[in-house]
Write a protein that holds these residues in place. Structure first.
Motif, mmCIF file in Angstrom:
data_model
loop_
_atom_site.group_PDB
_atom_site.id
_atom_site.type_symbol
_atom_site.label_atom_id
_atom_site.label_comp_id
_atom_site.label_asym_id
_atom_site.label_seq_id
_atom_site.Cartn_x
_atom_site.Cartn_y
_atom_site.Cartn_z
ATOM 1 N N GLY A 36 28.118 42.501 38.542
ATOM 2 C CA GLY A 36 27.553 41.345 37.838
ATOM 3 C C GLY A 36 28.469 40.146 37.932
ATOM 4 N N PHE A 37 29.764 40.411 37.798
ATOM 5 C CA PHE A 37 30.773 39.347 37.899
ATOM 6 C C PHE A 37 30.777 38.747 39.307
ATOM 7 N N LEU A 38 30.776 39.642 40.298
ATOM 8 C CA LEU A 38 30.918 39.229 41.688
ATOM 9 C C LEU A 38 29.714 38.422 42.180
ATOM 10 N N ILE A 39 28.510 38.863 41.838
ATOM 11 C CA ILE A 39 27.323 38.149 42.332
ATOM 12 C C ILE A 39 27.207 36.777 41.658
ATOM 13 N N THR A 40 27.693 36.682 40.414
ATOM 14 C CA THR A 40 27.692 35.390 39.730
ATOM 15 C C THR A 40 28.691 34.442 40.364
ATOM 16 N N LEU A 124 39.349 34.005 43.172
ATOM 17 C CA LEU A 124 40.435 34.976 43.018
ATOM 18 C C LEU A 124 40.126 35.946 41.882
ATOM 19 N N THR A 125 39.614 35.419 40.780
ATOM 20 C CA THR A 125 39.266 36.283 39.651
ATOM 21 C C THR A 125 38.226 37.315 40.066
ATOM 22 N N GLY A 126 37.264 36.898 40.908
ATOM 23 C CA GLY A 126 36.258 37.828 41.414
ATOM 24 C C GLY A 126 36.890 38.963 42.205
ATOM 25 N N ILE A 127 37.880 38.631 43.045
ATOM 26 C CA ILE A 127 38.575 39.661 43.825
ATOM 27 C C ILE A 127 39.318 40.611 42.896
ATOM 28 N N LEU A 128 40.006 40.054 41.890
ATOM 29 C CA LEU A 128 40.784 40.885 40.969
ATOM 30 C C LEU A 128 39.889 41.854 40.207
ATOM 31 N N TYR A 213 25.429 46.140 31.318
ATOM 32 C CA TYR A 213 26.724 45.994 31.993
ATOM 33 C C TYR A 213 26.705 44.855 33.004
ATOM 34 N N VAL A 214 25.576 44.669 33.682
ATOM 35 C CA VAL A 214 25.459 43.535 34.612
ATOM 36 C C VAL A 214 25.573 42.221 33.846
ATOM 37 N N MET A 215 24.879 42.137 32.715
ATOM 38 C CA MET A 215 24.938 40.914 31.898
ATOM 39 C C MET A 215 26.347 40.651 31.393
ATOM 40 N N LEU A 216 27.074 41.725 31.061
ATOM 41 C CA LEU A 216 28.467 41.560 30.635
ATOM 42 C C LEU A 216 29.285 40.943 31.766
ATOM 43 N N GLY A 217 29.086 41.443 32.980
ATOM 44 C CA GLY A 217 29.781 40.878 34.132
ATOM 45 C C GLY A 217 29.415 39.423 34.367
ATOM 46 N N VAL A 218 28.124 39.106 34.215
ATOM 47 C CA VAL A 218 27.656 37.722 34.392
ATOM 48 C C VAL A 218 28.298 36.803 33.351
ATOM 49 N N LEU A 219 28.332 37.241 32.105
ATOM 50 C CA LEU A 219 28.918 36.428 31.028
ATOM 51 C C LEU A 219 30.413 36.211 31.240
ATOM 52 N N LEU A 220 31.100 37.251 31.689
ATOM 53 C CA LEU A 220 32.537 37.109 31.968
ATOM 54 C C LEU A 220 32.766 36.118 33.105
ATOM 55 N N ALA A 221 31.926 36.190 34.141
ATOM 56 C CA ALA A 221 32.054 35.270 35.276
ATOM 57 C C ALA A 221 31.751 33.834 34.859
ATOM 58 N N THR A 224 34.673 32.421 33.112
ATOM 59 C CA THR A 224 35.692 32.022 34.094
ATOM 60 C C THR A 224 35.328 30.686 34.730
ATOM 61 N N HIS A 225 34.052 30.524 35.049
ATOM 62 C CA HIS A 225 33.562 29.275 35.649
ATOM 63 C C HIS A 225 33.791 28.097 34.713
ATOM 64 N N LEU A 226 33.430 28.255 33.441
ATOM 65 C CA LEU A 226 33.591 27.167 32.468
ATOM 66 C C LEU A 226 35.056 26.846 32.227
ATOM 67 N N PHE A 227 35.891 27.904 32.180
ATOM 68 C CA PHE A 227 37.341 27.704 31.984
ATOM 69 C C PHE A 227 37.927 26.930 33.156
ATOM 70 N N HIS A 228 37.480 27.267 34.363
ATOM 71 C CA HIS A 228 37.994 26.607 35.559
ATOM 72 C C HIS A 228 37.583 25.128 35.588
ATOM 73 N N GLN A 229 36.393 24.837 35.104
ATOM 74 C CA GLN A 229 35.916 23.442 35.088
ATOM 75 C C GLN A 229 36.759 22.564 34.180
#
Length: 230
Positions: A36-40, A124-128, A213-221, A224-229
């Motif tokens: 979920g994280f990776l596809i987001t 990078l976060t996606g890879i980690l 679990y997919v939604m959890l990954g999406v929310l975490l991603a 990360t996106h908002l933090f990076h912005q």
């Protein structure tokens, strides 16, 4: 710092696998969250950057990444999305083909990081996040009586250093090629995350646990996106 994080993510996953490797359900859940994280990250970060350029044929590189991952899975037998079997006849030897497939996969992921100046980018976060469940499975595969053999340590070291090696060698490539490697890795990520998320559920019933679990990954991603912005 990026190299340290790449190595650390593998070591964390491996040692989790060492102590909790018998909990395959836990590993599966980690994989689903990471998918979920990776596809987001792919759809929100990688692909917009890839398609922002002027090359009208860049999509062919994304497709190339999908096809390359399909070829690599002939070597890894789906190791990246949880398809692994425990040891045969008591032997704890990782097949050479599997090692080669995992190395190529991780090496290519490291190349787009070559000229990265910001440490915790969404890519990078996606890879980690992706590294931890794969390394968990690797650790579970290699452990014997809660211990790693010298050959197991060698295999773990090779995998842990694959992405850093891609990063280091990537610095010697023409910077204009970086977007093509990013597109290639984007295709790889898209294939892996799609397989994990869309694998057939039992009797084709809705698997609410997987959706959660997919939604959890999406929310975490997205976090990360908002933090990076900012």
């Amino acid at each position: 710092m990026i190299i340290v994080l790449l190595i650390l993510s593998v070591l964390i996953g491996v040692f989790l696998g060492k102590f909790f490797g018998d909990r395959e359900k836990f590993a599966k859940n980690l994989l689903i969250v990471s998918a979920g994280f990776l596809i987001t990250i792919c759809l929100n970060e990688v692909f917009p950057e890839v398609y922002a350029g002027e090359d009208q044929n860049i999509g062919l590189w994304v497709i190339g990444g999908v096809l390359l991952q399909m070829l690599l899975e002939n070597l890894t037998k789906g190791f990246e999305h949880g398809h692994f079997h425990h040891h045969t006849e008591g032997k704890h030897i990782l097949p050479l083909a599997l090692m080669i497939g995992l190395f190529i996969h991780a090496f290519l992921e490291g190349i787009p990081l070559a000229n990265e100046e910001v440490v915790l980018t969404p890519y990078l976060t996606g890879i980690l996040v992706h590294n931890i469940p794969i390394s968990f499975i690797l650790g579970a595969f290699l452990v014997k009586n809660k211990k790693f053999s010298p050959s197991a340590f060698l295999i773990i070291s090779i995998f842990a250093l694959a992405s850093p090696l891609g990063l280091i060698l990537g610095k010697y490539f023409n910077p204009n090629l970086e977007v093509y490697f990013l597109a290639l890795v984007g295709g790889i990520f898209l294939h892996i995350s799609s397989v994990i998320i869309f694998e057939s559920n039992k009797n084709h019933n809705v698997d609410w646990r997987k959706i959660g679990y997919v939604m959890l990954g999406v929310l975490l991603a997205m976090s990360t996106h908002l933090f990076h912005q900012h």
